[in-house]
Design an enzyme around this catalytic site. Sequence first.
Site, PDB file in Angstrom:
ATOM      1  N   HIS A   1       0.812  -1.225   0.000  1.00  0.00           N
ATOM      2  CA  HIS A   1       0.000   0.000   0.000  1.00  0.00           C
ATOM      3  C   HIS A   1       0.842   1.270   0.000  1.00  0.00           C
ATOM      4  O   HIS A   1       0.327   2.355  -0.241  1.00  0.00           O
ATOM      5  CB  HIS A   1      -0.943  -0.007   1.208  1.00  0.00           C
ATOM      6  CG  HIS A   1      -2.041  -1.021   1.083  1.00  0.00           C
ATOM      7  ND1 HIS A   1      -3.325  -0.682   0.739  1.00  0.00           N
ATOM      8  CD2 HIS A   1      -2.029  -2.371   1.216  1.00  0.00           C
ATOM      9  CE1 HIS A   1      -4.067  -1.777   0.676  1.00  0.00           C
ATOM     10  NE2 HIS A   1      -3.306  -2.810   0.964  1.00  0.00           N
TER      11      HIS A   1
ATOM     12  N   ASP B   1       3.370   9.366  -0.750  1.00  0.00           N
ATOM     13  CA  ASP B   1       2.179   8.603  -0.396  1.00  0.00           C
ATOM     14  C   ASP B   1       1.984   7.518  -1.437  1.00  0.00           C
ATOM     15  O   ASP B   1       2.098   7.801  -2.634  1.00  0.00           O
ATOM     16  CB  ASP B   1       0.947   9.527  -0.389  1.00  0.00           C
ATOM     17  CG  ASP B   1      -0.004   9.232   0.753  1.00  0.00           C
ATOM     18  OD1 ASP B   1      -0.060   8.065   1.173  1.00  0.00           O
ATOM     19  OD2 ASP B   1      -0.688  10.157   1.216  1.00  0.00           O
TER      20      ASP B   1
HETATM   21  C1  GDG Z   1      -2.219   3.768   3.329  1.00  0.00           C
HETATM   22  C2  GDG Z   1      -1.190   4.454   2.392  1.00  0.00           C
HETATM   23  C3  GDG Z   1      -2.889   4.393   0.556  1.00  0.00           C
HETATM   24  C4  GDG Z   1      -8.744   9.864   7.988  1.00  0.00           C
HETATM   25  N1  GDG Z   1      -9.198  10.594   9.038  1.00  0.00           N
HETATM   26  C5  GDG Z   1     -10.383  10.073   9.359  1.00  0.00           C
HETATM   27  C6  GDG Z   1     -10.658   9.007   8.502  1.00  0.00           C
HETATM   28  N2  GDG Z   1      -9.637   8.905   7.676  1.00  0.00           N
HETATM   29  C7  GDG Z   1      -9.593   7.951   6.556  1.00  0.00           C
HETATM   30  C8  GDG Z   1      -9.708   8.652   5.243  1.00  0.00           C
HETATM   31  C9  GDG Z   1      -9.099   7.647   4.296  1.00  0.00           C
HETATM   32  C10 GDG Z   1      -8.070   6.983   5.184  1.00  0.00           C
HETATM   33  O1  GDG Z   1      -8.376   7.281   6.525  1.00  0.00           O
HETATM   34  C11 GDG Z   1      -6.675   7.490   4.919  1.00  0.00           C
HETATM   35  O2  GDG Z   1      -6.224   6.883   3.751  1.00  0.00           O
HETATM   36  P1  GDG Z   1      -4.964   7.440   2.977  1.00  0.00           P
HETATM   37  O3  GDG Z   1      -4.916   6.736   1.677  1.00  0.00           O
HETATM   38  O4  GDG Z   1      -5.096   8.895   2.856  1.00  0.00           O
HETATM   39  O5  GDG Z   1      -3.694   7.155   3.880  1.00  0.00           O
HETATM   40  P2  GDG Z   1      -3.080   5.978   4.832  1.00  0.00           P
HETATM   41  O6  GDG Z   1      -3.877   5.800   6.068  1.00  0.00           O
HETATM   42  O7  GDG Z   1      -1.666   6.388   5.053  1.00  0.00           O
HETATM   43  O8  GDG Z   1      -3.170   4.650   3.937  1.00  0.00           O
HETATM   44  C12 GDG Z   1      -1.908   5.276   1.333  1.00  0.00           C
HETATM   45  C13 GDG Z   1      -3.782   3.620   1.506  1.00  0.00           C
HETATM   46  O9  GDG Z   1      -3.028   2.903   2.486  1.00  0.00           O
HETATM   47  C14 GDG Z   1      -4.648   2.613   0.757  1.00  0.00           C
HETATM   48  O10 GDG Z   1      -3.877   1.773  -0.009  1.00  0.00           O
HETATM   49  O11 GDG Z   1      -3.694   5.224  -0.252  1.00  0.00           O
HETATM   50  O12 GDG Z   1      -0.977   5.835   0.425  1.00  0.00           O
HETATM   51  O13 GDG Z   1      -0.293   5.266   3.144  1.00  0.00           O
HETATM   52  O14 GDG Z   1     -10.037   6.682   3.897  1.00  0.00           O
HETATM   53  O15 GDG Z   1     -11.056   8.942   4.988  1.00  0.00           O
HETATM   54  N3  GDG Z   1     -11.775   8.273   8.560  1.00  0.00           N
HETATM   55  C15 GDG Z   1     -12.685   8.604   9.529  1.00  0.00           C
HETATM   56  N4  GDG Z   1     -12.469   9.620  10.410  1.00  0.00           N
HETATM   57  C16 GDG Z   1     -11.348  10.376  10.354  1.00  0.00           C
HETATM   58  O16 GDG Z   1     -11.196  11.318  11.144  1.00  0.00           O
HETATM   59  N5  GDG Z   1     -13.819   7.910   9.626  1.00  0.00           N
END
Ligand code: GDG
Length: 495
Positions: free
Chosen positions: A159, A367
């Site tokens: 990821h 990312d």
């Molecule tokens: C890893 C990789 C890759 C955030 N704050 C809240 C909340 N979130 C949710 C977001 C989103 C998720 O968390 C974050 O996803 P990201 O993709 O931005 O980042 P990582 O957590 O680092 O994920 C990344 C991912 O895996 C998938 O393969 O894209 O590059 O680092 O869904 O909405 N959700 C809730 N409350 C919050 O305050 N409910």
Amino acid sequence: MSRLIIVSNRVNPPNPAEGGEGSVGGLAMALAAALREYSGIWFGWSGKTVPEFTGQLNMQRIEGVTVATVDLEETDYQEYYNGYANKTLWPLFHYRVDLTAYDRSFGEGYDRVNKRFAETLLPLIEPDDVVWVHDYHLIPLARELRRMGVTNRIGFFLHIPWPAHQLVVTLPRHRQLVEALFDYDLIGFQTVESLEAFEGYVFSEVQGSKTAAGELVAFGRRARAAAFPIGVDAQDFAEILKGEAAMKVYDRMMAHSVFRKMVVGVDRLDYSKGLEERLIGFERFLADHPDLRREVMLLQIAPLSRDQVEAYQDLRARLDGLIGRINGAYAEMDFTPIRYVNRSYRRDELAGVYRASKAALVTPLRDGMNLVAKEYVAAQDPEDPGVLILSRFAGAARQMKDALIVNPNSPEEISDALERALSMDVAERKRRWEALFDNVNREDVTAWRDDFVAALRARPGPGEAGADVPKAPVKSLDVAAKALRAGPEATAVRA
Ligand code: GDG
């Protein structure tokens, strides 16, 4: 159709009472969506530690998903999770060599836990099952399963980014790590850049090659490697926006920003997300545009993450100082430029916030993909969409070319993009959004999951031409596997 077994470090089934989310994190969301579709099991760490590892398997049925978890020892947690995963691989793979710890005990803990996972999972695997392993915590899992005689198709998806060759070789056990990946039948990356970086290592470091059919050959093994960009459930986002919680938050945020335009950032509090750089860019915007100061407000939602790791505690302290400084300098009696929140919100509430925001700042320094960028687009009003400002270093930038693409290290670029986003006419906003939404909707989480699983199923199976793993059927299906087939009631089975 054969069953799918998903393995990830944490198992976080969606909880409707929490707005459909079990935990904060892109991985959890994506896997929950996958398991709603296929029959199978989700296996991983329970998140709990016990004084001594027992291998006790806890099985539950949650929201139509069979979940199997195991507890770990405190030392496992420190060496494997806080250690090798989050102090070694995470920083290194996000190009933070300065934060990378090369501690031998972490590597030992990492191998030990992967072996423990394999031993616990083994009795659950039936001959036809397809196993899909997720992320950097579990790279050696297939190696351990192969050593135990498992010949099933096993796939791996990373990821996070796969870094440049020069970074990988700073890892004392880099060769071992890459060799372990060749125990998978399919290795998936988020982007072509990551895939090419991986291939670069294989070609130049271990003199691997690629066959005419596109398979990588190294360490006397063959594997297919490809890019599978992860997506979001765009339709689901549209649905949850119609719900009461989303509407309530939307109305509240709109009322709060009547005379102002709200810009939103949503990120786990992590140094890879470029939070400091973003705030400095916003500060530059306030300095450059005194006339717009009162018209704009930044809402930064940053739930705490990995807060037992020092680098995260340090970042939090720096952010507290930085935000205090900017607000101190630019706030008025009746106005604060930055609203900063260290808690998480329900997924449907987030959707309401996205929709009420005129722009989103998604500016990671590195990312793998970044799902927030895609969620923001999915949540916009087609008639009056907001503008996405996106880092060129997010995997998502490859697909989302109609965003305003910025270099997150440049405060000027962030400031200029903000000015442009907030003054953009509706025709241009719509044109950009339509192109972005088309992609987010087409290359969604279902496409990602189906593409990966189809590619894994297409790999040669045990005994078939082209298979290079010694084949031996998994014979013993012990008590745990039988209990699983018996149904959801089966709990706390000893593996
Ligand atoms: C890893 C990789 C890759 C955030 N704050 C809240 C909340 N979130 C949710 C977001 C989103 C998720 O968390 C974050 O996803 P990201 O993709 O931005 O980042 P990582 O957590 O680092 O994920 C990344 C991912 O895996 C998938 O393969 O894209 O590059 O680092 O869904 O909405 N959700 C809730 N409350 C919050 O305050 N409910």
